[in-house]
Design a protein around this motif. Structure first.
Motif, PDB file in Angstrom:
ATOM      1  N   VAL A 215      16.323 -13.784  -2.801  1.00  0.00           N
ATOM      2  CA  VAL A 215      15.771 -14.122  -3.927  1.00  0.00           C
ATOM      3  C   VAL A 215      15.925 -15.445  -4.531  1.00  0.00           C
ATOM      4  O   VAL A 215      15.037 -16.304  -4.588  1.00  0.00           O
ATOM      5  CB  VAL A 215      15.992 -12.811  -5.100  1.00  0.00           C
ATOM      6  CG1 VAL A 215      15.049 -13.368  -6.235  1.00  0.00           C
ATOM      7  CG2 VAL A 215      15.634 -11.920  -4.548  1.00  0.00           C
ATOM      8  N   ALA A 241      20.231 -14.987  -9.278  1.00  0.00           N
ATOM      9  CA  ALA A 241      19.642 -14.059  -8.242  1.00  0.00           C
ATOM     10  C   ALA A 241      20.431 -14.451  -7.011  1.00  0.00           C
ATOM     11  O   ALA A 241      20.791 -13.573  -6.095  1.00  0.00           O
ATOM     12  CB  ALA A 241      18.392 -14.303  -8.004  1.00  0.00           C
ATOM     13  N   ASP A 245      22.296 -11.685  -4.817  1.00  0.00           N
ATOM     14  CA  ASP A 245      21.938 -11.489  -3.219  1.00  0.00           C
ATOM     15  C   ASP A 245      23.104 -11.582  -2.419  1.00  0.00           C
ATOM     16  O   ASP A 245      23.216 -10.649  -1.463  1.00  0.00           O
ATOM     17  CB  ASP A 245      20.970 -12.873  -2.783  1.00  0.00           C
ATOM     18  CG  ASP A 245      19.627 -13.006  -3.183  1.00  0.00           C
ATOM     19  OD1 ASP A 245      18.975 -11.843  -3.138  1.00  0.00           O
ATOM     20  OD2 ASP A 245      19.158 -13.869  -3.673  1.00  0.00           O
ATOM     21  N   SER A 357      17.783  -5.188  -3.640  1.00  0.00           N
ATOM     22  CA  SER A 357      16.785  -5.642  -4.854  1.00  0.00           C
ATOM     23  C   SER A 357      17.392  -5.653  -6.176  1.00  0.00           C
ATOM     24  O   SER A 357      16.584  -5.798  -7.205  1.00  0.00           O
ATOM     25  CB  SER A 357      15.637  -4.205  -4.738  1.00  0.00           C
ATOM     26  OG  SER A 357      16.211  -3.210  -5.131  1.00  0.00           O
ATOM     27  N   LEU A 360      16.329  -8.779  -7.405  1.00  0.00           N
ATOM     28  CA  LEU A 360      15.081  -9.022  -8.205  1.00  0.00           C
ATOM     29  C   LEU A 360      15.357  -8.536  -9.728  1.00  0.00           C
ATOM     30  O   LEU A 360      14.538  -8.940 -10.573  1.00  0.00           O
ATOM     31  CB  LEU A 360      14.078  -7.985  -7.391  1.00  0.00           C
ATOM     32  CG  LEU A 360      13.418  -8.624  -6.167  1.00  0.00           C
ATOM     33  CD1 LEU A 360      12.746  -7.551  -5.281  1.00  0.00           C
ATOM     34  CD2 LEU A 360      12.679 -10.029  -6.526  1.00  0.00           C
ATOM     35  N   LYS A 361      15.929  -7.381  -9.970  1.00  0.00           N
ATOM     36  CA  LYS A 361      16.082  -7.125 -11.369  1.00  0.00           C
ATOM     37  C   LYS A 361      16.837  -8.118 -12.015  1.00  0.00           C
ATOM     38  O   LYS A 361      16.531  -8.302 -13.093  1.00  0.00           O
ATOM     39  CB  LYS A 361      16.712  -5.642 -11.515  1.00  0.00           C
ATOM     40  CG  LYS A 361      15.858  -4.646 -10.633  1.00  0.00           C
ATOM     41  CD  LYS A 361      16.545  -3.253 -10.797  1.00  0.00           C
ATOM     42  CE  LYS A 361      15.849  -2.160 -10.217  1.00  0.00           C
ATOM     43  NZ  LYS A 361      16.289  -0.650 -10.525  1.00  0.00           N
ATOM     44  N   SER A 364      14.206 -10.710 -12.961  1.00  0.00           N
ATOM     45  CA  SER A 364      13.515 -10.483 -13.882  1.00  0.00           C
ATOM     46  C   SER A 364      14.139 -10.346 -15.426  1.00  0.00           C
ATOM     47  O   SER A 364      13.663 -10.782 -16.251  1.00  0.00           O
ATOM     48  CB  SER A 364      12.883  -8.875 -13.590  1.00  0.00           C
ATOM     49  OG  SER A 364      12.230  -8.905 -12.330  1.00  0.00           O
TER      50      SER A 364
END
Length: 428
Positions: A215, A241, A245, A357, A360-361, A364
């Motif tokens: 990400v 991110a 990762d 993932s 990703l959270k 966000s």
């Protein structure tokens, strides 16, 4: 001041790997040490929440994911004395032996027969003997050990208050955190800058090499192509991110955790560091902002509990947003407004286990956090009459805690049921 610093030293500590698998590795290491030889097989019992958070993340040094490989690696190459960094000395040969244990079905995993949110028991068998170790309530809290059925270790329980004594109150509030972060002498708190150094190194590794979903690295590439702007918000999201990762992919580098979570430690730290870099802030300002962030996360997590169906990235990003607001000259009012904006926006983000993932959270949540801080600095906040937000900031934080710890209990069960029974699909 001492209470606050003691909390920071207890809750902001280095961790290698996702803390749920590492908790299992730590317990297995202690069981193997109690046994006194390399185990021939292992029986592992864990709480449902620990199982959920350990199913989909790579264990450092092994190239494999899950709690079984964590237990095997801990039993063969772990060092319990190193706590959440217990796998730091794992060798390739030991990792190979751990994988062999799994391949030969010598690691049995099951759910513990109790209602604890965070629990692990590992029983190791070898040379005609057996030994068990038990961990409960927090990720590095080894509480008991047995060898051949005889208890050989029991952690001293916390001293109970004397009869008639008033139970010690939780020391934190957003007002007290702000006062501490903004006014305390710098010398006792500058240790927090180690979180910046440690987590930034992992972020840079995540930008340099492809880990997990990539990400952060993808955002970096898009920035270089001028598809994304190279502004402060995207810089903060990208760095945070990228660190997530790398960590979710099992990078052999420690991160500074918060409240038992490495991703929360990353998310408390890296947005603040990124903004300090872009704003060219001195180390003292960065240290105060990091203190604001890490203590705020500890405070909110106190209401939520260690593990729940509520995503910790939202909590950590809320805390980081308060740190950023402090960097930008915000006061207590702006801290409160920042929290209200986050509670009014992303309070419902679920936790469905630690995995790639999560980056990703994290991305966000960090983006939402910076937006929340910018609105607060302009004097805008979600009104207390809306939803679970309250004008009383401590009530607002308590409402968020109630949502996660009580309201999402059934959500937690449904998430785990889906994860355990869904058909495994191949990766795209």
């Amino acid at each position: 001041m001492k209470q606050f610093i003691d909390l920071l030293h207890r809750e902001v500590v280095p961790a290698l790997g996702c803390t749920e698998p590492i908790a299992v590795a730590l317990t297995a290491a202690f069981a193997a040490e109690t046994l006194g030889c390399r185990p021939e097989r292992l029986e592992v019992e864990v709480s449902a929440n620990l199982l959920k958070n350990g199913m989909g993340v790579v264990v450092p040094g092994t190239g494999e994911m899950g709690l079984q490989i964590a237990a095997a690696a801990g039993a063969i190459g772990g060092q319990s004395s190193r706590g959440l960094e217990c796998l730091a000395s794992l060798t390739p040969e030991q990792a190979k032996a751990a994988r062999a244990m799994l391949g030969e079905n010598r690691v049995e995993l099951g759910l513990a027969d109790n209602n604890l949110l965070l629990y692990c028991k590992v029983t190791a068998f070898g040379d005609g003997h057996n030994a068990s170790a038990e961990l409960a309530d927090s990720h590095a809290n080894l509480v008991a050990a047995w060898r051949d059925g005889r208890q050989v270790f029991a952690k001293e329980p916390e001293a109970a208050p004397e009869t008639g004594a008033v139970e010690e109150e939780w020391p934190l509030s957003l007002r007290k955190i702000y006062d501490f972060a903004s006014t305390t002498p710098i010398e006792p708190i500058e240790f927090i800058l180690e979180a910046s150094r440690m987590n930034r190194a992992v972020a840079e590794e995540g930008l340099a090499n492809k880990y997990g979903l990539g990400v952060g690295k993808s955002m970096d590439a898009q920035t270089r192509l001028q598809i994304l702007s190279d502004d402060m918000l995207n810089f903060a999201v990208k760095l945070t991110a990228a660190a997530a990762d790398a960590r979710m992919a099992g990078v052999m580098m420690p991160v500074m955790s918060n409240s038992g979570s490495g991703n929360q430690g990353i998310t408390c730290t890296m947005p603040v560091v990124a903004c300090a870099i872009r704003l060219d802030k001195p180390d003292e300002d960065l240290a105060r902002a990091l203190i604001m962030s890490h203590l705020t996360a500890i405070h909110i997590k106190h209401h939520l509990g260690r593990l729940s169906a509520h995503c910790g990235a939202m909590v950590a990003a809320t805390a980081a947003a308060c740190g950023i607001a402090l960097l930008l000259g915000g006061g207590e009012r702006e801290m409160e407004m920042t929290v209200r904006n986050m509670v009014g926006n992303v309070a419902g983000m679920i936790c469905d286990g630690a995995k790639s993932s999560c980056a990703l959270k994290v991305a966000s949540a960090v983006g939402a956090g910076i937006q929340a801080a910018m609105l607060a600095l302009q004097g805008t906040a979600v009104p207390g009459r809306e939803g679970i937000v309250s004008d009383d900031i401590e009530a607002c934080i308590a409402n968020l805690g109630k949502l996660g710890s009580e309201g999402m209990r059934e959500t937690d069960k449904v998430i785990l049921d889906i994860m355990l029974h869904k058909k495994t699909a191949s990766n795209p």
